[in-house]
Enzyme design. Sequence first.
Site, PDB file in Angstrom:
ATOM      1  N   SER A 107       1.344  -0.921  -0.255  1.00 54.13           N
ATOM      2  CA  SER A 107      -0.029  -0.082  -0.374  1.00 54.13           C
ATOM      3  C   SER A 107       0.633   0.826   0.264  1.00 54.13           C
ATOM      4  CB  SER A 107      -1.298  -0.311   1.020  1.00 54.13           C
ATOM      5  OG  SER A 107      -1.804   1.485   1.773  1.00 54.13           O
ATOM      6  N   TYR A 131      -1.724   5.566  -4.046  1.00 52.59           N
ATOM      7  CA  TYR A 131      -3.048   6.581  -3.636  1.00 52.59           C
ATOM      8  C   TYR A 131      -2.307   8.245  -4.245  1.00 52.59           C
ATOM      9  CZ  TYR A 131      -6.127   3.707  -0.610  1.00 52.59           C
ATOM     10  OH  TYR A 131      -6.935   2.973   0.091  1.00 52.59           O
ATOM     11  N   THR A 157      -5.825   2.816  -7.111  1.00 53.54           N
ATOM     12  CA  THR A 157      -6.719   2.504  -6.627  1.00 53.54           C
ATOM     13  C   THR A 157      -8.047   3.622  -7.030  1.00 53.54           C
ATOM     14  OG1 THR A 157      -5.817   1.101  -4.601  1.00 53.54           O
ATOM     15  CG2 THR A 157      -7.952   2.263  -4.826  1.00 53.54           C
ATOM     16  N   LYS A 254      -7.555  -0.510  -9.377  1.00 58.06           N
ATOM     17  CA  LYS A 254      -8.326  -1.084  -8.128  1.00 58.06           C
ATOM     18  C   LYS A 254      -9.658  -0.669  -8.505  1.00 58.06           C
ATOM     19  CE  LYS A 254      -7.666  -3.256  -3.605  1.00 58.06           C
ATOM     20  NZ  LYS A 254      -7.521  -2.319  -3.068  1.00 58.06           N
ATOM     21  N   HIS A 278     -13.587  -2.152  -2.031  1.00 55.90           N
ATOM     22  CA  HIS A 278     -12.071  -2.034  -0.936  1.00 55.90           C
ATOM     23  C   HIS A 278     -12.951  -2.757  -0.241  1.00 55.90           C
ATOM     24  CE1 HIS A 278      -9.535   1.840  -0.541  1.00 55.90           C
ATOM     25  NE2 HIS A 278      -9.550   1.023   0.674  1.00 55.90           N
TER      26      HIS A 278
HETATM   27  C1  LIG Z   1      -7.235  -2.752   7.428  1.00 59.86           C
HETATM   28  C2  LIG Z   1      -7.246  -2.325   5.595  1.00 59.86           C
HETATM   29  C3  LIG Z   1      -6.059  -1.492   4.962  1.00 59.86           C
HETATM   30  C4  LIG Z   1      -7.087  -1.514   3.383  1.00 59.86           C
HETATM   31  N1  LIG Z   1      -6.021  -1.116   2.679  1.00 59.86           N
HETATM   32  C5  LIG Z   1      -6.000  -0.305   1.081  1.00 59.86           C
HETATM   33  C6  LIG Z   1      -5.178   0.898   0.895  1.00 59.86           C
HETATM   34  O1  LIG Z   1      -4.328   0.790   1.412  1.00 59.86           O
HETATM   35  N2  LIG Z   1      -5.382   0.445  -0.764  1.00 59.86           N
HETATM   36  C7  LIG Z   1      -6.014  -0.169  -1.168  1.00 59.86           C
HETATM   37  O2  LIG Z   1      -5.753   0.070  -2.455  1.00 59.86           O
HETATM   38  N3  LIG Z   1      -6.700  -0.961  -0.719  1.00 59.86           N
HETATM   39  C8  LIG Z   1      -6.873  -1.303   0.963  1.00 59.86           C
HETATM   40  N4  LIG Z   1      -7.980  -1.489   1.441  1.00 59.86           N
HETATM   41  C9  LIG Z   1      -8.779  -2.512   0.425  1.00 59.86           C
HETATM   42  C10 LIG Z   1      -7.916  -4.003   0.394  1.00 59.86           C
HETATM   43  O3  LIG Z   1      -6.685  -3.828  -0.594  1.00 59.86           O
HETATM   44  C11 LIG Z   1      -8.836  -5.068  -0.532  1.00 59.86           C
HETATM   45  O4  LIG Z   1      -9.776  -4.583  -1.854  1.00 59.86           O
HETATM   46  C12 LIG Z   1     -10.093  -5.558   0.640  1.00 59.86           C
HETATM   47  O5  LIG Z   1      -9.533  -5.935   1.726  1.00 59.86           O
HETATM   48  C13 LIG Z   1     -11.080  -6.497   0.034  1.00 59.86           C
HETATM   49  O6  LIG Z   1     -11.776  -7.353   0.946  1.00 59.86           O
HETATM   50  P1  LIG Z   1     -11.004  -8.693   1.708  1.00 59.86           P
HETATM   51  O7  LIG Z   1     -10.771  -8.124   2.964  1.00 59.86           O
HETATM   52  O8  LIG Z   1     -12.927  -8.767   2.551  1.00 59.86           O
HETATM   53  O9  LIG Z   1     -10.638  -9.335   1.289  1.00 59.86           O
HETATM   54  C14 LIG Z   1      -7.754  -1.953   2.823  1.00 59.86           C
HETATM   55  C15 LIG Z   1      -8.788  -3.134   3.361  1.00 59.86           C
HETATM   56  C16 LIG Z   1      -7.991  -3.150   4.670  1.00 59.86           C
HETATM   57  C17 LIG Z   1      -9.038  -3.851   5.427  1.00 59.86           C
HETATM   58  C1  LIG Z   2      -5.053   5.222   6.424  1.00 62.37           C
HETATM   59  C2  LIG Z   2      -4.809   4.997   4.230  1.00 62.37           C
HETATM   60  C3  LIG Z   2      -5.760   4.524   3.474  1.00 62.37           C
HETATM   61  C4  LIG Z   2      -6.167   2.631   4.327  1.00 62.37           C
HETATM   62  C5  LIG Z   2      -7.331   2.991   3.116  1.00 62.37           C
HETATM   63  O1  LIG Z   2      -7.216   2.379   2.438  1.00 62.37           O
HETATM   64  C6  LIG Z   2      -8.588   1.859   3.997  1.00 62.37           C
HETATM   65  O2  LIG Z   2      -8.315   1.926   5.470  1.00 62.37           O
HETATM   66  O3  LIG Z   2      -9.925   0.579   3.870  1.00 62.37           O
END
Ligand SMILES: Cc1cc2nc3c(=O)[nH]c(=O)nc-3n(C[C@H](O)[C@H](O)[C@H](O)COP(=O)(O)O)c2cc1C
Ligand SMILES: CCCCC(=O)C(=O)O
Length: 413
Positions: A107, A131, A157, A254, A278
């Site tokens: 990330s 991002y 993203t 994404k 997401h």
């Molecule tokens: C704690 C957390 C942080 C995330 N941070 C990002 C991120 O920084 N960038 C991003 O593109 N997606 C982020 N996501 C989304 C994940 O990349 C992904 O799309 C999503 O978690 C998929 O669903 P799942 O957790 O049910 O497998 C985040 C998800 C979670 C749970």
């Molecule tokens: C704090 C940075 C963004 C993380 C993110 O994409 C999320 O929490 O779903």
Amino acid sequence: MTQLLNVEDYRRRARRVLPRLVFDYVDGGAEDERCLRRNRDALEALPLIPECLRDTHAMDIGIELFDRRWRAPFAVAPIGLAGLVRPRADALLASAAQAARVPFILSTASNTRIEDVRTAAPDATLWMQLYVMGERAIAERIVRRARAANFEALVLTVDVPVGGLRERDLRHGFRVPMRLTPGTVFDMARHPAWLLRLARGGMPQFANLLPDDDDAPVSAQTQAALLSRTMDRTLTWESLAWLRKLWDGPLLVKGLLGAEDARRAVRHGADGIVVSNHGGRQLDAAPASIAALPAIADAVGGRIPVLMDGGIRRGSDVVKALALGARAVLVGRPPVYGLACDGERGALSVLQLLAQETERTMTLLGAAHARELGPRHVDRPTPRSLDEQNGSAQRPPESTRGKPSIYPARAPA
Ligand SMILES: Cc1cc2nc3c(=O)[nH]c(=O)nc-3n(C[C@H](O)[C@H](O)[C@H](O)COP(=O)(O)O)c2cc1C
Ligand SMILES: CCCCC(=O)C(=O)O
């Protein structure tokens, strides 16, 4: 000690070992968490139909994508602020992915520097998630550093023009500026092992925004923008051309959920798409990713690979996504639950158990390779099957009668 047999076991254990503030940050979704639940409900509602007496002795769940072989058809999704779970979380997750021989996506909001993740996982297939917030120069610098550290694909993203409303986080005072309440202090104090690790590792920082050798420091304002997910809203499809100039490797988009957006991605030269909401953390009214996937796979028509994430918790979920047109899936929370329970070993165990479940499911279906999976393996009401079974597209088949269908009908071929 209870055995950890599946992802839900790891999730429950993670809930115990993490302060509630941290667990809720990882586990939670936006607003009423309908989209979060929808991801799971939609996957669970899809039965798989086996084909029997097929030779599966040469079983191989691996795939090839962008000139790399993946040991299993999934990658570790980008997770921002994973350092709240454990110090060096990003490095540990990357190292677990390397051991499982699946890609890891770092990330922009990671707490370990791009270069340090590469050092921790020298042989891993690493992708960089982007991002765009604040000045474009910051994104340009991240892309440059990712390239220099041999990251192989760039994942833009696009579903965070603004942060989703995370009400669990708000209740904990977990926002900008952070507000520690007596409740959260008590919560952390009740998890001394976590607290001790945090004290040793230091408060997680946005490592990719820290001043690096010859780069100018990134303003506190930009750091705050990332924490509050305040992105550059002037970003459009035309911006892909800007990234294309900076990045000559595979460029993925994404966070798409609509067929027309998928066509736009193809038109603007994306090399891949991740169908994603997401993890239910952005638009709460968004459809389940698995429900959005078939129409997108149809629209793309094989021109570029379509990946999907959201709610994958079992190997059978991986198989359902592949059968409905995904080349691979991403898993977000599951390896993080593993990390919370047992560091890198826990994350690896989760990836391994998902691979084992995927293999078992495919064997039970009679498919020895991902390319043998198709929509015929999924019991999804289609207009044609409704017609056949009931003589009318209005009446649902026996098995779904009384239950509302959550799957949009497939357009007739
Ligand atoms: C704690 C957390 C942080 C995330 N941070 C990002 C991120 O920084 N960038 C991003 O593109 N997606 C982020 N996501 C989304 C994940 O990349 C992904 O799309 C999503 O978690 C998929 O669903 P799942 O957790 O049910 O497998 C985040 C998800 C979670 C749970
Ligand atoms: C704090 C940075 C963004 C993380 C993110 O994409 C999320 O929490 O779903």
